[in-house]
Write an enzyme that holds these catalytic residues in place. Structure first.
Site, PDB file in Angstrom:
ATOM      1  N   ARG A 121       0.624  -1.345   0.019  1.00 17.49           N
ATOM      2  CA  ARG A 121      -0.119  -0.084   0.017  1.00 17.49           C
ATOM      3  C   ARG A 121       1.042   1.365  -0.219  1.00 17.49           C
ATOM      4  O   ARG A 121       0.250   2.334   0.487  1.00 17.49           O
ATOM      5  CB  ARG A 121      -0.847   0.209   1.367  1.00 17.49           C
ATOM      6  CG  ARG A 121      -1.837  -0.875   1.291  1.00 17.49           C
ATOM      7  CD  ARG A 121      -3.132  -0.689   2.045  1.00 17.49           C
ATOM      8  NE  ARG A 121      -4.110  -1.982   1.883  1.00 17.49           N
ATOM      9  CZ  ARG A 121      -3.894  -2.858   2.693  1.00 17.49           C
ATOM     10  NH1 ARG A 121      -3.120  -3.127   3.640  1.00 17.49           N
ATOM     11  NH2 ARG A 121      -4.908  -4.090   2.625  1.00 17.49           N
ATOM     12  N   LYS A 143       3.536  11.352 -11.221  1.00 13.46           N
ATOM     13  CA  LYS A 143       2.779  10.232 -11.831  1.00 13.46           C
ATOM     14  C   LYS A 143       3.490   9.267 -12.412  1.00 13.46           C
ATOM     15  O   LYS A 143       4.626   8.976 -12.468  1.00 13.46           O
ATOM     16  CB  LYS A 143       2.807  11.155 -13.482  1.00 13.46           C
ATOM     17  CG  LYS A 143       1.481  11.925 -13.325  1.00 13.46           C
ATOM     18  CD  LYS A 143       1.134  12.336 -15.086  1.00 13.46           C
ATOM     19  CE  LYS A 143       0.054  13.561 -14.955  1.00 13.46           C
ATOM     20  NZ  LYS A 143      -0.142  13.685 -16.407  1.00 13.46           N
ATOM     21  N   GLU A 185      10.668  16.979 -24.779  1.00  9.91           N
ATOM     22  CA  GLU A 185      10.029  17.457 -23.601  1.00  9.91           C
ATOM     23  C   GLU A 185      10.742  18.855 -23.382  1.00  9.91           C
ATOM     24  O   GLU A 185      10.017  19.863 -22.778  1.00  9.91           O
ATOM     25  CB  GLU A 185      10.214  16.536 -22.447  1.00  9.91           C
ATOM     26  CG  GLU A 185       9.689  15.454 -22.571  1.00  9.91           C
ATOM     27  CD  GLU A 185       8.134  15.353 -22.460  1.00  9.91           C
ATOM     28  OE1 GLU A 185       7.728  16.517 -21.854  1.00  9.91           O
ATOM     29  OE2 GLU A 185       7.624  14.408 -22.501  1.00  9.91           O
ATOM     30  N   LYS A 221       8.244  22.531 -14.252  1.00  6.99           N
ATOM     31  CA  LYS A 221       7.263  21.418 -14.262  1.00  6.99           C
ATOM     32  C   LYS A 221       6.702  21.631 -12.801  1.00  6.99           C
ATOM     33  O   LYS A 221       5.583  21.409 -12.537  1.00  6.99           O
ATOM     34  CB  LYS A 221       7.977  20.312 -14.529  1.00  6.99           C
ATOM     35  CG  LYS A 221       6.934  19.014 -13.951  1.00  6.99           C
ATOM     36  CD  LYS A 221       7.095  17.881 -14.942  1.00  6.99           C
ATOM     37  CE  LYS A 221       6.259  16.851 -14.388  1.00  6.99           C
ATOM     38  NZ  LYS A 221       6.000  15.567 -15.029  1.00  6.99           N
ATOM     39  N   GLU A 231      -3.636  17.133 -11.844  1.00  8.72           N
ATOM     40  CA  GLU A 231      -3.833  17.572 -13.097  1.00  8.72           C
ATOM     41  C   GLU A 231      -5.575  17.564 -13.250  1.00  8.72           C
ATOM     42  O   GLU A 231      -6.309  17.124 -14.116  1.00  8.72           O
ATOM     43  CB  GLU A 231      -3.690  16.521 -14.093  1.00  8.72           C
ATOM     44  CG  GLU A 231      -3.456  16.753 -15.515  1.00  8.72           C
ATOM     45  CD  GLU A 231      -2.838  15.708 -16.447  1.00  8.72           C
ATOM     46  OE1 GLU A 231      -1.780  15.345 -16.364  1.00  8.72           O
ATOM     47  OE2 GLU A 231      -3.942  15.398 -17.229  1.00  8.72           O
ATOM     48  N   ARG A 235      -2.189  21.724 -14.679  1.00 12.39           N
ATOM     49  CA  ARG A 235      -1.072  20.751 -15.060  1.00 12.39           C
ATOM     50  C   ARG A 235      -1.164  20.150 -16.382  1.00 12.39           C
ATOM     51  O   ARG A 235      -0.462  19.293 -17.033  1.00 12.39           O
ATOM     52  CB  ARG A 235      -1.184  19.643 -13.940  1.00 12.39           C
ATOM     53  CG  ARG A 235      -0.037  18.382 -14.198  1.00 12.39           C
ATOM     54  CD  ARG A 235       0.248  17.712 -13.228  1.00 12.39           C
ATOM     55  NE  ARG A 235       1.178  16.534 -13.289  1.00 12.39           N
ATOM     56  CZ  ARG A 235       1.791  15.955 -12.442  1.00 12.39           C
ATOM     57  NH1 ARG A 235       1.331  15.982 -11.003  1.00 12.39           N
ATOM     58  NH2 ARG A 235       2.662  15.029 -12.704  1.00 12.39           N
ATOM     59  N   ASN A 239       1.059  18.389 -20.686  1.00 10.38           N
ATOM     60  CA  ASN A 239       0.552  17.342 -21.987  1.00 10.38           C
ATOM     61  C   ASN A 239       0.612  17.875 -23.186  1.00 10.38           C
ATOM     62  O   ASN A 239       0.373  17.300 -24.293  1.00 10.38           O
ATOM     63  CB  ASN A 239      -0.776  16.772 -21.636  1.00 10.38           C
ATOM     64  CG  ASN A 239      -0.850  15.994 -20.221  1.00 10.38           C
ATOM     65  OD1 ASN A 239       0.131  15.617 -19.775  1.00 10.38           O
ATOM     66  ND2 ASN A 239      -1.956  15.973 -19.808  1.00 10.38           N
ATOM     67  N   HIS A 242       1.211  16.115 -26.433  1.00  6.05           N
ATOM     68  CA  HIS A 242       1.260  14.553 -25.990  1.00  6.05           C
ATOM     69  C   HIS A 242      -0.033  13.815 -26.469  1.00  6.05           C
ATOM     70  O   HIS A 242       0.018  12.672 -26.911  1.00  6.05           O
ATOM     71  CB  HIS A 242       1.168  14.459 -24.354  1.00  6.05           C
ATOM     72  CG  HIS A 242       2.536  14.724 -23.895  1.00  6.05           C
ATOM     73  ND1 HIS A 242       3.153  15.822 -23.806  1.00  6.05           N
ATOM     74  CD2 HIS A 242       3.346  13.778 -23.056  1.00  6.05           C
ATOM     75  CE1 HIS A 242       4.332  15.504 -23.311  1.00  6.05           C
ATOM     76  NE2 HIS A 242       4.559  14.413 -22.927  1.00  6.05           N
ATOM     77  N   HIS A 246       0.919  10.665 -28.312  1.00  6.48           N
ATOM     78  CA  HIS A 246       0.527   9.395 -28.199  1.00  6.48           C
ATOM     79  C   HIS A 246      -0.187   8.719 -29.359  1.00  6.48           C
ATOM     80  O   HIS A 246       0.147   7.432 -29.698  1.00  6.48           O
ATOM     81  CB  HIS A 246      -0.469   9.338 -26.915  1.00  6.48           C
ATOM     82  CG  HIS A 246       0.188   9.712 -25.795  1.00  6.48           C
ATOM     83  ND1 HIS A 246      -0.581  10.233 -24.613  1.00  6.48           N
ATOM     84  CD2 HIS A 246       1.448   9.456 -25.361  1.00  6.48           C
ATOM     85  CE1 HIS A 246       0.162  10.023 -23.480  1.00  6.48           C
ATOM     86  NE2 HIS A 246       1.495   9.924 -23.867  1.00  6.48           N
ATOM     87  N   HIS A 259       9.353   7.982 -26.868  1.00 12.54           N
ATOM     88  CA  HIS A 259       8.389   9.184 -26.679  1.00 12.54           C
ATOM     89  C   HIS A 259       8.697  10.496 -26.820  1.00 12.54           C
ATOM     90  O   HIS A 259       7.826  11.042 -27.385  1.00 12.54           O
ATOM     91  CB  HIS A 259       8.310   8.861 -24.829  1.00 12.54           C
ATOM     92  CG  HIS A 259       7.429   9.869 -24.402  1.00 12.54           C
ATOM     93  ND1 HIS A 259       5.902   9.956 -24.481  1.00 12.54           N
ATOM     94  CD2 HIS A 259       7.518  10.937 -23.544  1.00 12.54           C
ATOM     95  CE1 HIS A 259       5.402  10.703 -24.011  1.00 12.54           C
ATOM     96  NE2 HIS A 259       6.172  11.342 -23.135  1.00 12.54           N
TER      97      HIS A 259
HETATM   98  N1  GLY Z   1       4.248  14.161 -17.949  1.00 11.83           N
HETATM   99  C1  GLY Z   1       3.326  15.294 -17.813  1.00 11.83           C
HETATM  100  C2  GLY Z   1       2.892  15.146 -16.166  1.00 11.83           C
HETATM  101  O1  GLY Z   1       3.577  14.898 -15.459  1.00 11.83           O
HETATM  102  O2  GLY Z   1       1.803  16.018 -15.898  1.00 11.83           O
END
Ligand code: GLY
Length: 295
Positions: A121, A143, A185, A221, A231, A235, A239, A242, A246, A259
């Site tokens: 946990r 994330k 990035e 960031k 997010e 946030r 993206n 992205h 993707h 990526h």
């Molecule tokens: N990679 C985008 C974020 O961490 O929100």
């Protein structure tokens, strides 16, 4: 030797992000007080001089180290490998007071962070990113997750690390393609903060980002994440590029494009679409595309 120390905040949780030569030295203190360290990495990273140094630092700092290797890249970011890693930790006697150390690029960071999020946990973890992309993105903001055959990062959790140690020494042996992927990035940050565009474009042309630039992108960031850890709004800016990216990765069956390469292509698509919709001017599109062309 200067190490920049950035203070990260995600709701009640705070942690330090160290960027610079010598950042790895902070590992000893972080390991103290933990029953055991689970060092999660992959063979490629562990075989580099930096990987060897990092493993040596963990072994010197802890009497009980379990090494778990994932397959390289996205291949290691699966539920099956998560189960394998958790079983390995359990058999080795890991407890809730164990510490996970993620040593690698974006995929290892995501997978090891998720292991830390769900093992018993939740246990603490430290990110030691070894690629440009992981230093400015994956290791920051908590994330974590793995992929499902249907979609990338389909299963995951917000579980920020207790520290991030970004030591650019690891970038010295990074394959050129990985470095270029990281610039996808970096250009994203420059697109969000256009004052940064000339420096990112120059670094992309030189094929090298120094610790100051890495720390600046990390700071952008961290500021965004601090204001919106889960997010729900701002946030989403992170993206940028992205959604298209993707799609590009999926079109290449998640093997053809790295990526960051897909994000770079996605940024170009996003800016062209924004131009067509009248949201940005032609100069902004040209500036972003010129920075991307250099990477
Ligand atoms: N990679 C985008 C974020 O961490 O929100």
């Amino acid at each position: 030797m200067t190490t920049r120390v950035l203070e990260a905040r995600q709701a009640a949780h705070g942690y330090r992000v160290r960027v610079g030569d010598g950042a790895l030295a902070a590992l000893a203190d972080l390991v103290a007080g933990h029953d055991q360290v689970a060092l999660v990495s992959c063979r490629t990273v562990l075989g580099t001089p930096f990987g060897q140094r990092a493993e040596g630092a963990v072994r010197r700092a802890s009497r009980s180290v379990l090494l778990h290797l994932l397959p390289d890249g996205e291949r290691g970011k699966t539920l099956a490998h998560l189960e394998g890693a958790a079983g390995h930790l359990l058999r080795a006697g890991a407890t809730r007071r164990s510490l996970v150390v993620a040593l690698g690029g974006g995929a290892v960071t995501d997978a090891a962070g998720f292991l830390a999020a769900v093992f018993m946990r939740g246990v603490e973890w430290v990110a030691v990113p070894t690629t440009l992309l992981a230093m400015v993105d994956a290791a920051l903001g908590g994330k974590t997750g793995v992929n499902l055959p249907l979609a990338k990062n389909a299963i995951g959790a917000f579980h920020p690390p207790v520290a991030v140690l970004a030591d650019p020494a690891s970038l010295r042996t990074l394959p050129q393609r990985e470095t270029r992927s990281g610039f996808g990035e970096l250009v994203k940050y420059a697109a969000l903060r256009p004052a940064l565009l000339p420096r990112v474009a120059a670094a992309a042309r030189a094929g090298r980002a120094d610790a100051t630039l890495i720390a600046e992108c990390a700071r952008i960031k961290l500021e965004i994440v601090a204001s919106d850890p889960q997010e729900r709004g701002e946030r989403k800016l992170l993206n940028l590029g992205h959604t298209f990216g993707h799609g590009v990765e999926a079109a290449g069956a998640f093997r053809r494009y790295a990526h960051g390469e897909a994000v770079a292509i996605g940024l170009a698509f996003a800016f062209r679409l924004a131009r067509a919709m009248g949201r940005v001017d032609a100069r902004s599109v040209a500036a972003v595309e010129s920075a991307l062309a250099g990477s």
